[in-house]
Design a protein around this motif. Structure first.
Motif, PDB file in Angstrom:
ATOM      1  N   VAL A 316      -3.160  22.845 -13.261  1.00 33.86           N
ATOM      2  CA  VAL A 316      -3.914  22.301 -14.390  1.00 33.86           C
ATOM      3  C   VAL A 316      -3.018  22.282 -15.619  1.00 33.86           C
ATOM      4  O   VAL A 316      -2.312  23.246 -15.899  1.00 33.86           O
ATOM      5  CB  VAL A 316      -5.179  23.148 -14.676  1.00 33.86           C
ATOM      6  N   ILE A 318      -3.117  20.666 -19.900  1.00 36.11           N
ATOM      7  CA  ILE A 318      -3.945  20.091 -20.960  1.00 36.11           C
ATOM      8  C   ILE A 318      -3.147  19.009 -21.661  1.00 36.11           C
ATOM      9  O   ILE A 318      -2.045  19.259 -22.163  1.00 36.11           O
ATOM     10  CB  ILE A 318      -4.396  21.165 -21.971  1.00 36.11           C
ATOM     11  N   ILE A 323      -8.421  18.091 -19.728  1.00 37.89           N
ATOM     12  CA  ILE A 323      -8.016  18.834 -18.539  1.00 37.89           C
ATOM     13  C   ILE A 323      -7.501  17.851 -17.487  1.00 37.89           C
ATOM     14  O   ILE A 323      -8.205  16.915 -17.102  1.00 37.89           O
ATOM     15  CB  ILE A 323      -9.202  19.642 -17.971  1.00 37.89           C
ATOM     16  N   GLY A 350     -10.712  20.724 -22.801  1.00 34.62           N
ATOM     17  CA  GLY A 350     -10.547  22.152 -22.572  1.00 34.62           C
ATOM     18  C   GLY A 350      -9.223  22.660 -23.081  1.00 34.62           C
ATOM     19  O   GLY A 350      -8.408  21.928 -23.641  1.00 34.62           O
ATOM     20  N   LEU A 357      -9.026  29.286 -18.067  1.00 32.82           N
ATOM     21  CA  LEU A 357      -9.413  27.938 -18.473  1.00 32.82           C
ATOM     22  C   LEU A 357     -10.715  27.979 -19.267  1.00 32.82           C
ATOM     23  O   LEU A 357     -11.686  28.632 -18.865  1.00 32.82           O
ATOM     24  CB  LEU A 357      -9.569  27.044 -17.245  1.00 32.82           C
ATOM     25  N   VAL A 359     -13.561  25.386 -20.820  1.00 29.22           N
ATOM     26  CA  VAL A 359     -14.052  24.006 -20.776  1.00 29.22           C
ATOM     27  C   VAL A 359     -14.941  23.763 -21.981  1.00 29.22           C
ATOM     28  O   VAL A 359     -15.889  24.523 -22.239  1.00 29.22           O
ATOM     29  CB  VAL A 359     -14.829  23.737 -19.472  1.00 29.22           C
TER      30      VAL A 359
END
Length: 477
Positions: A316, A318, A323, A350, A357, A359
Motif C-alpha cells: 500500500v 498513499i 490509498i 487515507g 493504515l 482510512v
C-alpha cells in the motif's frame, strides 16, 4: 491457495473424518462427508469450465456450491439474494451465466448437487482440484449498478495466505458466519480460511434478515449455542448485537478471540461500547477489487483509530491522499472491461502512521460546503450508525446548499435523538435537517455496510424532513 485448502481438507477428511466442518441449525456436515461430497459432485460438475450462478439463499448450501464449483475448476457467481430483480437480471447477462445452482427466477438450466450426508465414502484420498477456478463478485458500488469483479486463483491465494498469517486460525476455532456467502469477505475469511485450519463453520440463516432490520434473537441464540472464537460483522450488525447484549445484561461468549468489523466506517463510541460487552472487536479495511482484505487490526496489537497493519504480501502506498494497493490480491479486472495490470487506485482517502493504515473515507464522496469546508460524509454518518435503530445513513448537500442527512431506521426515531448523536461533531459538520426512511426500502441498504448513495437525491425530494435545532450556518471572513 484454494488448492492448499482442498489438500488440507482432504487430510482433515482422513485424519478427523467425524469432526464437524459445516453446521447450520440441526444440520451437521463432517470433514469426511465434505470430502466425499467434493468427489461425488464430479458426476455433475466434471467437464470443461463453465460459468455457474449460485442463487440459493441458504448460506450452507451456498458454501457447498462454492466449494464444489471451485474444486472442479468452474467460475462461481454468487447472485446476492438481497439484490433487486433488475440487478439480478443484470448479473445473469453480464456474467454470462450458463447454469444455476439453487432457485432461479429466469428460464435457465439448474443443477442439483448431492447431499454430503448421503455421498458414499471414498475408496482412497480425495483427488487434486482442477486448476483454473475463478469467481465473479458483483458489487453495487455507489451507483447501484452491479459491477463484476473477477477474482482468480492468484488473488485468493494471496488473500488467504495474508489472513492465515494475521489471524492464525487453528482446528479448535469455530467461526460464526453471519454475513451473506455472496460477499467475498465471508468466502475468504469465513469459509476457506477456517477449512484450511480444520476448524468448524457455523451458519445462521436468519442473519440475512437481521442484517436488514429483522429480529436479532436468532443471531444471539446462534452465538450463544456455537460459542464461536471468530466472526466478521458490519457496523450495523455490530451495533444491534451490542444493543441486544446491553438490554439483556449479558456479555459476549468468552470463547471469542476476534470480531472483525469492516465494510463501512465504525464510530469510536460503538467500538468502545462493543468492547465493554466482551466483544474483541478489531477494525479492518478492504474492497472486492483487492480480494476483500487489505489491512486488519488484531486484539493484541490493535491501534485505535486505524484499520491495522497491511496484510503480509500486500503493498500500500498513499498518492495525493489516495490509498493505492498493489500486489497479488489486485483483481484480474471487471467483467467486460480491460484487464487490470499493476496497482489499483482504491478511491479511498487515507494515510499511514507508524505502519498502521488510517482510512478517511471515499474520495468521490467528499462534500465541499458553500463555506468552503471539506466534510467526509462517513465521519458524520458513523455517529448515527452507533444507534442500533439506524443501520445506515447518508449525508449529502441538498439543493439549497445545506447539509442534510437521511437516516435509515428499523423503528421510530425521534429527531431529538439525532441531535444527541450528532452533538459531538464540530458545528460546520452538523446537518440542518434529517429525513427518515425505513430499512425495508428496496435496494437502499448494502449488506457490506452503508447506503446506496445514488438514491439520496430522490429520497430527499420525496421524504418529509425534520429540522435539527442547531444552526449550521457559519460566517466566513
Amino acid at each position: 491457495m484454494t488448492h492448499r485448502v482442498f489438500r488440507a481438507l482432504a487430510l482433515h477428511g482422513l485424519r478427523t473424518p467425524y469432526k464437524a466442518a459445516l453446521r447450520s441449525n440441526a444440520r451437521r456436515i463432517n470433514y469426511g462427508s465434505l470430502a466425499n461430497f467434493l468427489a461425488q459432485s464430479a458426476n455433475i460438475l466434471a467437464g470443461s469450465p463453465r460459468v455457474v450462478g449460485i442463487t440459493t439463499s441458504d448460506p450452507l448450501e451456498a458454501a457447498l456450491a462454492d466449494l464444489a464449483l471451485t474444486f472442479h475448476g468452474h467460475v462461481a457467481v454468487h447472485v446476492p439474494p438481497f439484490f433487486s430483480t433488475v440487478q439480478r437480471a443484470h448479473i445473469f447477462e453480464a456474467a454470462g451465466i450458463e447454469t444455476f445452482i439453487g432457485e432461479c427466477d429466469a428460464a435457465a438450466v439448474t443443477e442439483g448437487l448431492p447431499r454430503p450426508e448421503e455421498c458414499p465414502p471414498l475408496d482412497g484420498p480425495l483427488s487434486l482440484p482442477v486448476i483454473g477456478a475463478r469467481r465473479i463478485i458483483f458489487t453495487s458500488g455507489s451507483s447501484g449498478t452491479p459491477k463484476g469483479v473477477l477474482i482468480g486463483e492468484k488473488q485468493m491465494a494471496a488473500a488467504i495466505a495474508g489472513l492465515d498469517k494475521a489471524i492464525l486460525p487453528n482446528s479448535e476455532d469455530t467461526h460464526l458466519s453471519l454475513l451473506p456467502m455472496a460477499q467475498l469477505l465471508e468466502q475468504v475469511a469465513g469459509l476457506y480460511l477456517p477449512l484450511l485450519a480444520g476448524a468448524e463453520v457455523c451458519f445462521c440463516p436468519e442473519a440475512l434478515h437481521a442484517l436488514f432490520g429483522g429480529p436479532m434473537a436468532p443471531v444471539m441464540a446462534a452465538m450463544s449455542e456455537a460459542r464461536p472464537t471468530t466472526t466478521v460483522l458490519v457496523p450495523a450488525l455490530l451495533s444491534r448485537m451490542v444493543s441486544e447484549l446491553k438490554s439483556t445484561e449479558r456479555i459476549a461468549p468468552e470463547s471469542l478471540r476476534l470480531v472483525a468489523v469492516g465494510g463501512a466506517m465504525t464510530s469510536p463510541a460503538l467500538l468502545t461500547s462493543a468492547k465493554s460487552q466482551g466483544l474483541p472487536v478489531c477494525e479492518g479495511y478492504g474492497l472486492s477489487e483487492c480480494c476483500s482484505v487489505v489491512a486488519l487490526n488484531m486484539p493484541e496489537r490493535a491501534r485505535p483509530g486505524t484499520v491495522g497493519k497491511v496484510l503480509d504480501g500486500v503493498q500500500v502506498r498513499i498518492d495525493d491522499g489516495e490509498i493505492v494497493v498493489s500486489g497479488p490480491t489486485v483483481m484480474e479486472g471487471y467483467v467486460g472491461q480491460s484487464p487490470v495490470t499493476g496497482e489499483w487506485r482504491t478511491g479511498d482517502l487515507g494515510r499511514i502512521e507508524d505502519g498502521h493504515l488510517i482510512v478517511e473515507g471515499r474520495k468521490d464522496w467528499l462534500i465541499v460546503t458553500p463555506q468552503g469546508r471539506n466534510i467526509n460524509p462517513e465521519w458524520v454518518e458513523a455517529c448515527l450508525c452507533a444507534d442500533p435503530c439506524i443501520p445506515a445513513a447518508g449525508l449529502h448537500l441538498a439543493q439549497d446548499g445545506q447539509l442534510e442527512i437521511i437516516a435509515v431506521v428499523t423503528g421510530p426515531v425521534d429527531p431529538a435523538r439525532i441531535e444527541r448523536l450528532l452533538a459531538g461533531l464540530p458545528h460546520y459538520a452538523r446537518p440542518v435537517r434529517v429525513r427518515f426512511v425505513p430499512a425495508s426500502h428496496e435496494g437502499l441498504l448494502k449488506p457490506g455496510g452503508g447506503i446506496d448513495r445514488s438514491q439520496l437525491p430522490q429520497l430527499s425530494a420525496m421524504l418529509p424532513y425534520h429540522s435539527l435545532s442547531h444552526d449550521q450556518k457559519e460566517c466566513v471572513a
